[in-house]
Enzyme design. Structure first.
Site, PDB file in Angstrom:
ATOM      1  N   ALA A   1       0.829  -1.208   0.000  1.00 10.58           N
ATOM      2  CA  ALA A   1       0.000   0.000   0.000  1.00 10.58           C
ATOM      3  C   ALA A   1       0.859   1.252   0.000  1.00 10.58           C
ATOM      4  O   ALA A   1       1.928   1.289   0.603  1.00 10.58           O
ATOM      5  CB  ALA A   1      -0.888  -0.004   1.243  1.00 10.58           C
TER       6      ALA A   1
ATOM      7  N   GLU B   1      17.816 -12.538  23.951  1.00 11.38           N
ATOM      8  CA  GLU B   1      17.038 -13.779  23.830  1.00 11.38           C
ATOM      9  C   GLU B   1      17.744 -14.774  22.918  1.00 11.38           C
ATOM     10  O   GLU B   1      17.863 -15.960  23.249  1.00 11.38           O
ATOM     11  CB  GLU B   1      15.636 -13.459  23.295  1.00 11.38           C
ATOM     12  CG  GLU B   1      14.778 -12.739  24.328  1.00 11.38           C
ATOM     13  CD  GLU B   1      13.407 -12.336  23.816  1.00 11.38           C
ATOM     14  OE1 GLU B   1      12.542 -12.046  24.644  1.00 11.38           O
ATOM     15  OE2 GLU B   1      13.189 -12.294  22.584  1.00 11.38           O
TER      16      GLU B   1
ATOM     17  N   ARG C   1      19.312  -1.745  27.896  1.00 16.30           N
ATOM     18  CA  ARG C   1      19.080  -0.344  28.257  1.00 16.30           C
ATOM     19  C   ARG C   1      17.588  -0.124  28.514  1.00 16.30           C
ATOM     20  O   ARG C   1      16.747  -0.666  27.805  1.00 16.30           O
ATOM     21  CB  ARG C   1      19.537   0.543  27.087  1.00 16.30           C
ATOM     22  CG  ARG C   1      19.539   2.020  27.375  1.00 16.30           C
ATOM     23  CD  ARG C   1      20.405   2.741  26.356  1.00 16.30           C
ATOM     24  NE  ARG C   1      20.014   2.450  24.974  1.00 16.30           N
ATOM     25  CZ  ARG C   1      19.138   3.167  24.279  1.00 16.30           C
ATOM     26  NH1 ARG C   1      18.547   4.213  24.818  1.00 16.30           N
ATOM     27  NH2 ARG C   1      18.844   2.841  23.031  1.00 16.30           N
TER      28      ARG C   1
ATOM     29  N   ASP D   1       4.030  -0.653  16.359  1.00 18.11           N
ATOM     30  CA  ASP D   1       5.475  -0.435  16.205  1.00 18.11           C
ATOM     31  C   ASP D   1       5.828   0.709  15.259  1.00 18.11           C
ATOM     32  O   ASP D   1       6.919   1.274  15.366  1.00 18.11           O
ATOM     33  CB  ASP D   1       6.144  -1.718  15.670  1.00 18.11           C
ATOM     34  CG  ASP D   1       6.332  -2.767  16.751  1.00 18.11           C
ATOM     35  OD1 ASP D   1       5.688  -2.639  17.826  1.00 18.11           O
ATOM     36  OD2 ASP D   1       7.099  -3.722  16.527  1.00 18.11           O
TER      37      ASP D   1
ATOM     38  N   HIS E   1       2.298 -22.243  48.559  1.00 13.28           N
ATOM     39  CA  HIS E   1       3.565 -22.860  48.931  1.00 13.28           C
ATOM     40  C   HIS E   1       3.632 -24.294  48.437  1.00 13.28           C
ATOM     41  O   HIS E   1       2.617 -24.983  48.474  1.00 13.28           O
ATOM     42  CB  HIS E   1       3.692 -22.828  50.463  1.00 13.28           C
ATOM     43  CG  HIS E   1       4.978 -23.399  50.950  1.00 13.28           C
ATOM     44  ND1 HIS E   1       6.172 -22.706  50.848  1.00 13.28           N
ATOM     45  CD2 HIS E   1       5.260 -24.597  51.518  1.00 13.28           C
ATOM     46  CE1 HIS E   1       7.131 -23.465  51.340  1.00 13.28           C
ATOM     47  NE2 HIS E   1       6.621 -24.610  51.748  1.00 13.28           N
TER      48      HIS E   1
HETATM   49  C1  LIG Z   1      12.272 -11.431  17.130  1.00 13.78           C
HETATM   50  C2  LIG Z   1      11.129 -10.648  17.753  1.00 13.78           C
HETATM   51  C3  LIG Z   1      10.604 -11.087  18.944  1.00 13.78           C
HETATM   52  C4  LIG Z   1       9.545 -10.403  19.528  1.00 13.78           C
HETATM   53  N1  LIG Z   1       9.068 -10.860  20.717  1.00 13.78           N
HETATM   54  C5  LIG Z   1       8.039 -10.215  21.318  1.00 13.78           C
HETATM   55  C6  LIG Z   1       7.482 -10.695  22.536  1.00 13.78           C
HETATM   56  O1  LIG Z   1       7.937 -11.705  23.089  1.00 13.78           O
HETATM   57  N2  LIG Z   1       6.419 -10.030  23.058  1.00 13.78           N
HETATM   58  C7  LIG Z   1       5.899  -8.918  22.477  1.00 13.78           C
HETATM   59  O2  LIG Z   1       4.924  -8.352  22.992  1.00 13.78           O
HETATM   60  N3  LIG Z   1       6.416  -8.424  21.327  1.00 13.78           N
HETATM   61  C8  LIG Z   1       7.472  -9.039  20.740  1.00 13.78           C
HETATM   62  N4  LIG Z   1       7.975  -8.556  19.552  1.00 13.78           N
HETATM   63  C9  LIG Z   1       7.419  -7.309  19.006  1.00 13.78           C
HETATM   64  C10 LIG Z   1       6.087  -7.568  18.288  1.00 13.78           C
HETATM   65  O3  LIG Z   1       6.280  -8.536  17.278  1.00 13.78           O
HETATM   66  C11 LIG Z   1       5.578  -6.262  17.711  1.00 13.78           C
HETATM   67  O4  LIG Z   1       5.480  -5.314  18.746  1.00 13.78           O
HETATM   68  C12 LIG Z   1       4.209  -6.407  17.053  1.00 13.78           C
HETATM   69  O5  LIG Z   1       4.224  -7.368  16.037  1.00 13.78           O
HETATM   70  C13 LIG Z   1       3.762  -5.045  16.491  1.00 13.78           C
HETATM   71  O6  LIG Z   1       2.551  -5.178  15.802  1.00 13.78           O
HETATM   72  P1  LIG Z   1       2.175  -4.134  14.646  1.00 13.78           P
HETATM   73  O7  LIG Z   1       0.765  -4.455  14.288  1.00 13.78           O
HETATM   74  O8  LIG Z   1       2.499  -2.760  15.067  1.00 13.78           O
HETATM   75  O9  LIG Z   1       3.168  -4.461  13.430  1.00 13.78           O
HETATM   76  P2  LIG Z   1       3.516  -5.825  12.688  1.00 13.78           P
HETATM   77  O10 LIG Z   1       3.076  -7.020  13.441  1.00 13.78           O
HETATM   78  O11 LIG Z   1       4.952  -5.726  12.340  1.00 13.78           O
HETATM   79  O12 LIG Z   1       2.637  -5.785  11.368  1.00 13.78           O
HETATM   80  C14 LIG Z   1       2.879  -4.856  10.355  1.00 13.78           C
HETATM   81  C15 LIG Z   1       2.459  -5.461   9.022  1.00 13.78           C
HETATM   82  O13 LIG Z   1       2.429  -4.421   8.050  1.00 13.78           O
HETATM   83  C16 LIG Z   1       2.869  -4.972   6.814  1.00 13.78           C
HETATM   84  N5  LIG Z   1       3.295  -3.841   5.968  1.00 13.78           N
HETATM   85  C17 LIG Z   1       4.350  -3.016   6.125  1.00 13.78           C
HETATM   86  N6  LIG Z   1       4.368  -2.077   5.170  1.00 13.78           N
HETATM   87  C18 LIG Z   1       3.298  -2.321   4.360  1.00 13.78           C
HETATM   88  C19 LIG Z   1       2.773  -1.693   3.206  1.00 13.78           C
HETATM   89  N7  LIG Z   1       3.336  -0.589   2.679  1.00 13.78           N
HETATM   90  N8  LIG Z   1       1.665  -2.222   2.645  1.00 13.78           N
HETATM   91  C20 LIG Z   1       1.059  -3.313   3.166  1.00 13.78           C
HETATM   92  N9  LIG Z   1       1.515  -3.951   4.271  1.00 13.78           N
HETATM   93  C21 LIG Z   1       2.613  -3.448   4.871  1.00 13.78           C
HETATM   94  C22 LIG Z   1       4.003  -5.895   7.236  1.00 13.78           C
HETATM   95  O14 LIG Z   1       4.263  -6.861   6.238  1.00 13.78           O
HETATM   96  C23 LIG Z   1       3.429  -6.507   8.511  1.00 13.78           C
HETATM   97  O15 LIG Z   1       2.744  -7.720   8.257  1.00 13.78           O
HETATM   98  C24 LIG Z   1       9.020  -9.242  18.907  1.00 13.78           C
HETATM   99  C25 LIG Z   1       9.551  -8.808  17.694  1.00 13.78           C
HETATM  100  C26 LIG Z   1      10.594  -9.499  17.116  1.00 13.78           C
HETATM  101  C27 LIG Z   1      11.156  -9.017  15.820  1.00 13.78           C
END
Ligand SMILES: Cc1cc2nc3c(=O)[nH]c(=O)nc-3n(C[C@H](O)[C@H](O)[C@H](O)COP(=O)(O)OP(=O)(O)OC[C@H]3O[C@@H](n4cnc5c(N)ncnc54)[C@H](O)[C@@H]3O)c2cc1C
Length: 452
Positions: free
Chosen positions: A114, A180, A203, A301, A434
């Site tokens: 998008a 991790e 941090r 995020d 306990h």
């Molecule tokens: C290795 C790792 C471990 C993690 N472990 C944890 C944990 O244990 N606990 C926890 O709470 N969080 C964890 N996180 C963080 C967590 O995954 C994110 O906080 C969460 O997925 C954020 O959700 P979101 O909806 O903001 O984005 P996302 O889940 O990243 O979804 C964004 C989506 O947008 C899509 N996208 C991007 N640009 C476009 C575009 N232009 N057009 C169409 N689609 C697009 C992407 O493909 C993606 O599918 C971890 C992250 C990583 C990388």
């Protein structure tokens, strides 16, 4: 098929899927655009596969400890290819469930990349979606340009798709992802060296957790290199070469780039609408998740505040309720629980001791640092650390910090008490379960110090 929608969500990750389903429940007509796999970071290349690898790594400890409990275990051997095949099947199963959830809620899934094309307009290839509201939920991706040469190194995305583990690995970074993977890989038979610029990893976490997290990694056999961030990475004859600030050259068969993540805003067209981004490219939002452009919102995020799945989901639902429900509401982010799934894991809610002092609190600090029953029995070295920060004036428990087995499960439950404003006296009145480690939280009688 009409291309006019009440809401167009960009990104079918944790936040986007939650927002779109809630918006439909309020009667809105919704499309969600996804350029990769449905489910996003958490399901496909984050929390879920990461935790499945942690479970695999946990067996490394369990096999060793089993002997102390009377078991004969032989010579356990881990095959990454078998784990990878099961992981692929599991993420496929979860993606299928997400797709079904979207279809079942009548959210239209549009597959492709998008671009925000104008006010109230999103383009996906040739198709133009007209939207009363646009929600940017595009998440983040690993930073690939933090050090010269690091762009070719694998990140957590690629590591989770490996079929063979290297014998040795350097991990660059000291955030939760770096720690991790250091903790997991070491237990899966990889000799890990961790390189980071700071004195301590993690941090932003409480200093007492940071020192113990470093000690736990060291106890597991990870070689720590604090104050030693490589200034360049080179590829040399099938090996990776780390060039450190002090000119030392170190060779590794594998280097994991865990130097951070960056919001996915490049090429999204947000600048065209005058939407304010910070230096890292994060979308700036107010408490109601509004960007600087009318009708464009952002969650999760891509806003780079609390980069956690539950926050993205809570924001997605609150935004849909505000746009299409009876009354607007905000997400309360004053107390957010977070965990780091090292072995042992750590978890936290509330301010660090330093932040609570800086905010002007006089603190009673309660601590317990002990060898849990399970470890004492086998003369294991693993310890458990627990800390409560109590406001001396009001007796309110401000923060819980823990490093030890089951810390995320325990702190999640205590988060309810903290959200309800529990006092130390109420912790004291609680009858313990306990024998558990968690009972220590209701048995701490004397503060180890009073500060501030
Ligand atoms: C290795 C790792 C471990 C993690 N472990 C944890 C944990 O244990 N606990 C926890 O709470 N969080 C964890 N996180 C963080 C967590 O995954 C994110 O906080 C969460 O997925 C954020 O959700 P979101 O909806 O903001 O984005 P996302 O889940 O990243 O979804 C964004 C989506 O947008 C899509 N996208 C991007 N640009 C476009 C575009 N232009 N057009 C169409 N689609 C697009 C992407 O493909 C993606 O599918 C971890 C992250 C990583 C990388």
């Amino acid at each position: 098929m009409s291309d006019d929608f009440d809401l167009v969500v960009i990104g079918a990750g944790s936040g986007g899927v939650a927002a779109s389903r809630r918006a439909v429940a309020h009667g809105a007509k919704v499309a969600i655009v996804e350029s990769s796999r449905v489910g996003g970071t958490c399901v496909i290349r984050g929390c879920v596969p990461k935790k499945l690898l942690m479970y695999a790594a946990q067996y490394g400890d369990a096999f060793r400890e089993a002997a102390g409990y009377g078991w004969s275990v032989g010579h356990p051997h881990f095959e990454m290819a078998r784990w990878a095949a099961s992981k692929a099947a599991e993420t496929q199963r979860l993606e299928h469930i997400y797709r079904q959830l979207l279809a079942g809620s009548k959210v239209e899934l549009v597959e492709g990349r998008a671009v925000v094309d104008g006010p109230q307009r999103v383009r996906v290839g040739e198709r133009v979606l007209n939207a009363k509201h646009i929600l940017v939920a595009t998440g983040g991706a690993p930073v690939r340009d933090s050090i010269p040469g690091i762009e070719h190194c694998p990140t957590s995305d690629e590591l989770l798709d490996l079929h063979v583990l290297p014998p040795r690995a350097a991990i660059i970074g000291s955030g939760f992802i770096a720690l991790e993977f250091a903790s997991m890989l070491q237990r899966l038979g990889v000799q890990v060296s961790l390189f980071y610029r700071a004195r301590l990893p993690l941090r932003g976490f409480d200093e007492d957790l940071r020192t113990r997290a470093a000690a736990a990694l060291q106890a597991a056999g990870v070689t720590l290199h604090p104050g030693a961030a490589p200034r360049e990475v080179q590829r040399a004859g099938g090996e990776w070469l780390l060039i450190l600030d002090d000119e030392r050259l170190l060779e590794f068969p594998f280097v994991l780039n865990a130097t951070g993540r960056r919001p996915n805003t490049a090429g999204l067209g947000l600048e065209r609408l005058g939407i304010t981004l910070d230096a890292a490219g994060a979308v700036q939002v107010d408490a109601r998740l509004r960007t600087s452009a009318e009708g464009v919102h952002a969650i999760g995020d891509v806003t780079n505040r609390w980069n956690l799945t539950p926050v993205a989901i809570a924001e997605g639902r609150a935004l849909a309720d505000s746009l299409f429900g009876p009354s607007p509401r905000e997400v309360d982010l004053s107390l957010v629980c977070a965990a780091v799934f090292t072995l042992p894991p750590l978890a936290t809610i509330g301010p660090t001791e330093a932040d609570a002092l800086a905010a002007g609190h006089k603190l009673k600090v309660y601590e317990a640092d002990f060898r849990p029953m399970r470890q004492a029995f086998i003369d294991g070295a693993e310890r458990c650390y627990m800390k409560l920060l109590v406001d001396a004036a009001s007796d309110m428990v401000l923060a819980v910090h823990m490093l030890g087995a089951d810390a995320p499960e325990i702190v999640q439950s205590l988060a309810v008490a903290l959200s309800a404003g529990a006092t130390k006296a109420q912790f004291d009145r609680t009858i313990a379960v306990h024998p558990t480690a968690a009972e220590e939280f209701v048995l701490m009688r004397e503060p180890s110090r009073v500060v501030g």
